[in-house]
Design a protein around this motif. Structure first.
Motif, PDB file in Angstrom:
ATOM      1  N   TRP A  30       0.823  -1.204   0.000  1.00  0.00           N
ATOM      2  CA  TRP A  30       0.000   0.000   0.000  1.00  0.00           C
ATOM      3  C   TRP A  30       0.863   1.263   0.000  1.00  0.00           C
ATOM      4  N   TRP A  38       1.435   9.632  -5.146  1.00  0.00           N
ATOM      5  CA  TRP A  38       1.877  10.977  -4.763  1.00  0.00           C
ATOM      6  C   TRP A  38       2.907  11.541  -5.733  1.00  0.00           C
TER       7      TRP A  38
ATOM      8  N   PRO C 125       5.342   7.318   2.705  1.00  0.00           N
ATOM      9  CA  PRO C 125       4.009   6.705   2.629  1.00  0.00           C
ATOM     10  C   PRO C 125       3.738   5.728   3.768  1.00  0.00           C
ATOM     11  N   THR C 126       4.772   5.054   4.255  1.00  0.00           N
ATOM     12  CA  THR C 126       4.542   4.133   5.361  1.00  0.00           C
ATOM     13  C   THR C 126       4.047   4.894   6.582  1.00  0.00           C
ATOM     14  N   TYR C 127       4.614   6.072   6.764  1.00  0.00           N
ATOM     15  CA  TYR C 127       4.174   6.908   7.871  1.00  0.00           C
ATOM     16  C   TYR C 127       2.698   7.242   7.709  1.00  0.00           C
ATOM     17  N   ALA C 128       2.298   7.565   6.495  1.00  0.00           N
ATOM     18  CA  ALA C 128       0.900   7.915   6.246  1.00  0.00           C
ATOM     19  C   ALA C 128      -0.009   6.732   6.557  1.00  0.00           C
ATOM     20  N   VAL C 129       0.427   5.533   6.225  1.00  0.00           N
ATOM     21  CA  VAL C 129      -0.392   4.362   6.524  1.00  0.00           C
ATOM     22  C   VAL C 129      -0.503   4.158   8.026  1.00  0.00           C
ATOM     23  N   VAL C 133      -4.091   2.730   9.757  1.00  0.00           N
ATOM     24  CA  VAL C 133      -3.786   1.467   9.081  1.00  0.00           C
ATOM     25  C   VAL C 133      -4.973   0.932   8.323  1.00  0.00           C
ATOM     26  N   ALA C 135      -6.779   2.683   6.390  1.00  0.00           N
ATOM     27  CA  ALA C 135      -6.965   3.451   5.160  1.00  0.00           C
ATOM     28  C   ALA C 135      -6.958   2.581   3.903  1.00  0.00           C
ATOM     29  N   PRO C 136      -6.038   1.618   3.788  1.00  0.00           N
ATOM     30  CA  PRO C 136      -6.060   0.786   2.582  1.00  0.00           C
ATOM     31  C   PRO C 136      -7.396   0.081   2.406  1.00  0.00           C
ATOM     32  N   PHE C 137      -7.970  -0.378   3.526  1.00  0.00           N
ATOM     33  CA  PHE C 137      -9.223  -1.119   3.419  1.00  0.00           C
ATOM     34  C   PHE C 137     -10.379  -0.179   3.102  1.00  0.00           C
ATOM     35  N   ALA C 139     -10.092   2.466   1.389  1.00  0.00           N
ATOM     36  CA  ALA C 139      -9.959   2.765  -0.037  1.00  0.00           C
ATOM     37  C   ALA C 139     -10.509   1.623  -0.878  1.00  0.00           C
ATOM     38  N   LEU C 140     -10.220   0.383  -0.454  1.00  0.00           N
ATOM     39  CA  LEU C 140     -10.738  -0.762  -1.188  1.00  0.00           C
ATOM     40  C   LEU C 140     -12.256  -0.761  -1.206  1.00  0.00           C
ATOM     41  N   LEU C 164      -1.952   4.301  14.362  1.00  0.00           N
ATOM     42  CA  LEU C 164      -0.929   3.561  15.106  1.00  0.00           C
ATOM     43  C   LEU C 164       0.187   4.476  15.606  1.00  0.00           C
ATOM     44  N   LEU C 173       4.915  -3.226  14.065  1.00  0.00           N
ATOM     45  CA  LEU C 173       4.395  -3.950  12.899  1.00  0.00           C
ATOM     46  C   LEU C 173       5.108  -3.642  11.579  1.00  0.00           C
ATOM     47  N   PRO C 174       5.340  -2.368  11.251  1.00  0.00           N
ATOM     48  CA  PRO C 174       5.995  -2.114   9.955  1.00  0.00           C
ATOM     49  C   PRO C 174       7.371  -2.755   9.870  1.00  0.00           C
ATOM     50  N   ALA C 177       7.159  -6.403   8.851  1.00  0.00           N
ATOM     51  CA  ALA C 177       6.644  -6.688   7.508  1.00  0.00           C
ATOM     52  C   ALA C 177       7.733  -6.750   6.443  1.00  0.00           C
TER      53      ALA C 177
END
Lengths: 294, 366, 304
Positions: A30, A38, C125-129, C133, C135-137, C139-140, C164, C173-174, C177
């Motif tokens: 994601w 962006w 972008p990882t920070y934004a997620v 967390v 947000a991706p879902f 958006a889906l 988070l 978590l990040p 991953a």
């Protein structure tokens, strides 16, 4: 390689992979996609979503001398620290591999630097290399103002290269030594019987057989010099003086989180990602052609 | 050129001694095989000659020159390693020529000699290949070529055939023999395989536990094993050995009841001894025959050319080799007859051969 | 080695000794500086005889950087990352190696690709997620029209939000991953003899039993190795914790190094800075020294 014996339950198989897949999706794919989005859009100042701008962000970047400066600095830093860290580690590993008296002590101690957090050794080296205290300040006592990383860009670059190399000597040492110990002893003995002395054996036998390791470490060191350098730069120089040590990741951090220019930072991230991916692909291609001893 | 003298050589790692004092004279041009079980110190001895291991005490001389302090490259020996130790990054030609290159031989001459050597070992067609692209037998030849090209006074072989399959091993054995005839260099060949040892050796050295047990031609070692260890180690099937006492009438008594007549006055009455008989020297006779040992057939091993009948003497297994076919089967009672002249006798205490003629066996005193 | 070369050996020893000094010098400087008072530490060159203010400096650093709290957080953080890696990677690798189902190779590559891009590179972008967390879902759901359907049919407003930032999961978590550990296990599983799986199938045990009774016990040394390197790696993380933890309650030790830098116009109290550095760098060093064999092994087998 594939297993001959497997289990056929799809549900259980998927369940086992699910936690990792979820994390990877949320925190890797994601954000990766987000960065792409962006990089090709521009956030409207008064909200209202992002506007598609194509390659405009990249065009801006590539016209920006400050960005080119950060690329140049990163390359200088990467080349300098990789050369020192790998060169020194190789010499130490080859000598330790001779198994002279005390080699087990060397073998453990040379690994220690890699245990230290980059920012922690950054602070330690900031003191050691400080112009007015610490150790290197002796230089200034003899030749006033010859050394000052706080004011002189070259000095600052030297300082972060020294600090980073110190840590990665430990890392490279581990890999070099393990590769050297993987060379069958009888090869060395055969070379000795063939009349080759210890130094000549290093160049004729050991180094050629280390080529895969050398190449692998070269890639890893350059990639690490992009990422693990952040802590050192942030603690030792904050990118200064006058952007002399503003490496790529530091600039991304600075533009993204201090300057709040997400689009610019994302475009920079994409460029960096492409760079790192290229390096990694290069490495994987080479690994396939590894020399096998047997 | 290429004589080797080994004088009271010992090797110890700290307190752990692996070679206990070996004395040997090897004549120039001889093919010597050192035979022994793994861990007997044979490889260590070879590596001391090569200069790959330091000599703890004693001295080794090659061509009359003490080499204890010399580097491997200064000793004029070439070695073929067990795993061949080919340089994986060099082609066959470079592997063979490496020693010459180190020695600073000019390129033209180097190429000429490499080509010559490649011809000897049959590798002309493979000079540009890397070792990884060769078969086991070809690698073995490269290793040999690498040794030959230097025209050394001494060849050292460290179990060079043990990684080959059985058929190739036989072929390489013959080839090594041929090469030795052609080059005439002194060879020291270490192995744990007795067939290899018997077929290759001019003289055989049997080692055990860091000591030399016997030195002699293969025939001598086979026919008159100097110690109980050699008796049990050399020969297949292994020599039958039984422990018992000698009575006053030159009869060996095993298990109180079984008796074997000995040659007259070979051993004093009351001596505790081990009696050895080769499987092919013993005879099977019908059970209960006068002067035979009672035994029960355990199983019959069919070897094609002959067969070995394994029998059981109340817990002691005893093998008899016969040439003719047999109908014997497990559980049948048989008798075993042993002629006095086929008996080998060893002292139960020292393990040394008890021999009517020679007072002391041909063995290094320890 | 093979031959006696006294002169060459002496040169080797000399070089190794210089290397040793280079490796140890920074440690020594940090320790010695931490024992001086502020005046002595600023003498040029710094006296190499230790002073007497060690405990005082440690105490000062401890208070200034709130190290009680921060070291505690670091231990939690590093342990959680290491455990998460050890467990999740073992499971994912089991799935990849021992199962045959459609899409298996897609999963393999999906995890494999994460090796290529370290967190630092995709930090923004990882920070934004991490800020949300879910947000991706969201958006889906938006894209697939589920949000619209729910709003129109049931009158429900779907708004997924779970931040988070300033939390332990956000820290941990990040960093879990990535594929590093998965590949260590994969390589190891591939070396496990086929007969073991066959035997356990003959014994009538299913995949769960096999995983638990056979693979896990066999992987023990790999787990220790992976735990060791992941603990050290996580402890030494800097950029990510710096961004995610603005609330001091969740801060970790390494980011506190910032607060120890003597300010340009304030007191050059390097003695306190070095005392703090010492406290912060010691735990992973101890792990590496005590677990050296595992550390080296883990490092070599994860990178290959």
């Amino acid at each position: 390689m594939e297993k001959r014996v497997t289990f056929s339950s799809t549900t259980i198989g998927l369940l086992f992979a699910f936690p990792m897949l979820l994390l990877v999706f949320v925190f890797f794919y994601w954000p990766g996609g987000q960065a792409l989005f962006w990089a090709f859009t521009l956030e409207q100042p008064w909200g209202g979503g992002n506007k598609w701008v194509g390659f405009q962000n990249f065009a801006h970047l590539l016209k920006d001398p400050i960005y080119w400066n950060s690329i140049t600095r990163s390359l200088v830093f990467g080349a300098g620290s990789t050369a020192i860290a790998m060169g020194v580690a190789l010499v130490l590993a080859v000598l330790t591999d001779r198994e002279m008296k005390g080699h087990s002590a060397y073998r453990s101690i040379f690994v220690w630097p890699y245990a230290i957090a980059a920012p922690a050794l950054g602070l330690a080296f900031r003191f050691i290399l400080a112009p007015e205290a610490g150790l290197l300040s002796i230089l200034n006592r003899v030749w006033p103002d010859i050394w000052n990383p706080a004011l002189d860009g070259n000095d600052a670059m030297i300082a972060i290269i020294v600090a980073f190399s110190w840590k990665y000597i430990g890392y490279n040492f581990i890999f070099f030594l393990s590769a050297l110990q993987g060379i069958p002893r009888s090869l060395i003995e055969a070379a000795a019987m063939d009349g080759s002395g210890p130094l000549r054996r290093v160049f004729d036998i050991q180094l050629p057989l280390l080529t895969p390791t050398l190449f692998f470490l070269l890639v890893i060191n350059i990639t690490e010099s992009f990422q693990d350098s952040f802590g050192i730069v942030d603690i030792m120089t904050q990118g200064g003086p006058a952007r002399a040590t503003e490496l790529m990741v530091y600039k991304i951090y600075f533009d993204g989180f201090k300057g709040l220019d997400y689009s610019g930072a994302a475009a920079q991230s994409i460029i960096l990602m492409v760079l790192v991916i290229l390096l990694t692909i290069l490495q994987f291609r080479f690994i396939e052609r590894r020399i096998h001893y047997k | 050129m290429g004589s080797i003298a080994i004088r009271n050589v010992r090797k110890a790692y700290g307190k752990n001694a692996v070679v206990h004092g070996v004395d040997l004279e090897i004549a120039s041009g001889e093919f010597i095989v050192v035979l022994g079980p793994s861990g007997c110190g044979k490889s260590t001895l070879l590596r001391m000659i090569a200069g790959l291991e330091e000599i703890s005490s004693g001295e080794i001389a090659i061509d009359g020159r003490v080499v204890n302090k010399l580097e491997p490259r200064e000793r004029g020996c070439a070695m073929v390693f067990q795993n061949y130790a080919l340089y994986p990054h060099m082609s066959v030609g470079e592997n063979i020529g490496y020693a010459l290159k180190v020695a600073g031989v000019p390129k033209a001459e180097r190429l000429r000699r490499v080509a010559e050597t490649a011809k000897i070992v049959g590798l002309e067609a493979f000079l540009d290949r890397k070792p990884a692209a060769l078969s086991g037998g070809q690698r073995q030849r490269v290793a040999m070529g690498r040794a030959i090209v230097r025209e050394p006074g001494v060849f050292l072989f460290d179990e060079p055939l043990s990684n080959l399959d059985a058929k190739l091993r036989v072929a390489m054995r013959a080839e090594i023999r041929r090469l030795h005839r052609r080059l005439g260099a002194t060879s020291v060949f270490v192995t744990h395989d007795q067939i290899e040892a018997m077929t290759l050796a001019d003289r055989l050295i049997v080692m055990n536990g860091g000591r030399v047990e016997q030195v002699g031609t293969p025939a001598e070692v086979y026919n008159r094993p100097a110690t109980r260890f050699v008796a049990g180690f050399v020969g297949s099937p292994a020599m039958n050995l039984m422990e018992g006492v000698v009575d006053a009438h030159d009869v060996f008594i095993y298990d109180q009841t079984r008796r074997v007549a000995l040659p007259p006055s070979l051993a004093p009455a009351g001596a505790r001894v081990a009696l050895g008989v080769r499987a092919e020297a013993a005879r099977l006779v019908p059970a209960g025959t006068e002067g035979s040992l009672d035994a029960v057939v355990d199983f019959v091993e069919e070897l094609g050319a002959g067969r070995v009948v394994h029998t059981d003497l109340d817990g002691l297994s005893f093998a008899v080799a016969i040439a003719e076919t047999t109908t014997l089967k497990a559980g049948d009672a048989v008798g075993i007859r042993i002629a006095p002249q086929d008996v080998h006798l060893y002292s139960a205490e020292s393990g040394l051969r008890i021999d009517g003629k020679a007072a002391a066996p041909a063995m290094a005193a320890n | 080695m093979v031959e006696r070369t006294p002169i060459f050996n002496a040169i080797c020893h000399l070089i190794l000794f210089v290397g040793l000094l280079t490796a140890l010098l920074p440690f020594a400087v940090v320790i010695i500086a931490a024992t001086h008072d502020i005046k002595t530490v600023n003498i040029v060159p710094m006296p190499l005889m230790p002073g007497h203010d060690f405990m005082a400096n440690i105490h000062e650093a401890w208070v200034r950087a709130d190290l009680g709290r921060k070291l505690f957080n670091s231990v939690i953080f590093a342990t959680a990352v290491a455990c998460g890696k050890v467990i999740l990677s073992a499971m994912a690798a089991f799935s990849i190696v021992y199962f045959r189902f459609p899409g298996r190779s897609l999963i393999f590559w999906a995890i494999f690709v994460t090796l290529m891009l370290p967190l630092e590179v995709r930090i923004v972008p990882t920070y934004a997620v991490a800020a949300n967390v879910l947000a991706p879902f969201q958006a889906l759901l938006d894209v697939t029209g589920v949000t619209w359907l729910a709003a129109h049919l049931a009158g429900l407003q779907i708004k997924l939000q779970w931040g988070l930032l300033n939390s332990y999961p956000g820290l941990v978590l990040p960093l879990v991953a990535t594929a590093t550990g998965t590949f260590l296990y994969r390589q190891f599983y591939l070396t496990v003899p086929e007969e073991l799986a066959e035997a356990s199938k003959m014994d009538g045990s299913g995949p769960l039993r096999f995983f638990w009774d056979v693979l896990i016990p066999l992987s023990r040394s790999n787990m220790i190795a992976l735990f060791t390197i992941m603990f050290v790696w996580a402890w030494n993380q800097y950029l990510w914790p710096l961004l995610v933890t603005t609330d001091p309650n969740f801060g970790i030790a390494v980011t506190e190094l910032r607060s120890l830098i003597p300010s340009e116009f304030g007191l050059p109290d390097w003695n306190v800075a070095m005392a703090g550095t010492l406290l912060i760098m010691t735990p992973p060093l101890i792990v590496v020294i005590l677990m050296q064999r595992w550390f080296v092994r883990g490092l070599i087998s994860t990178e290959k």
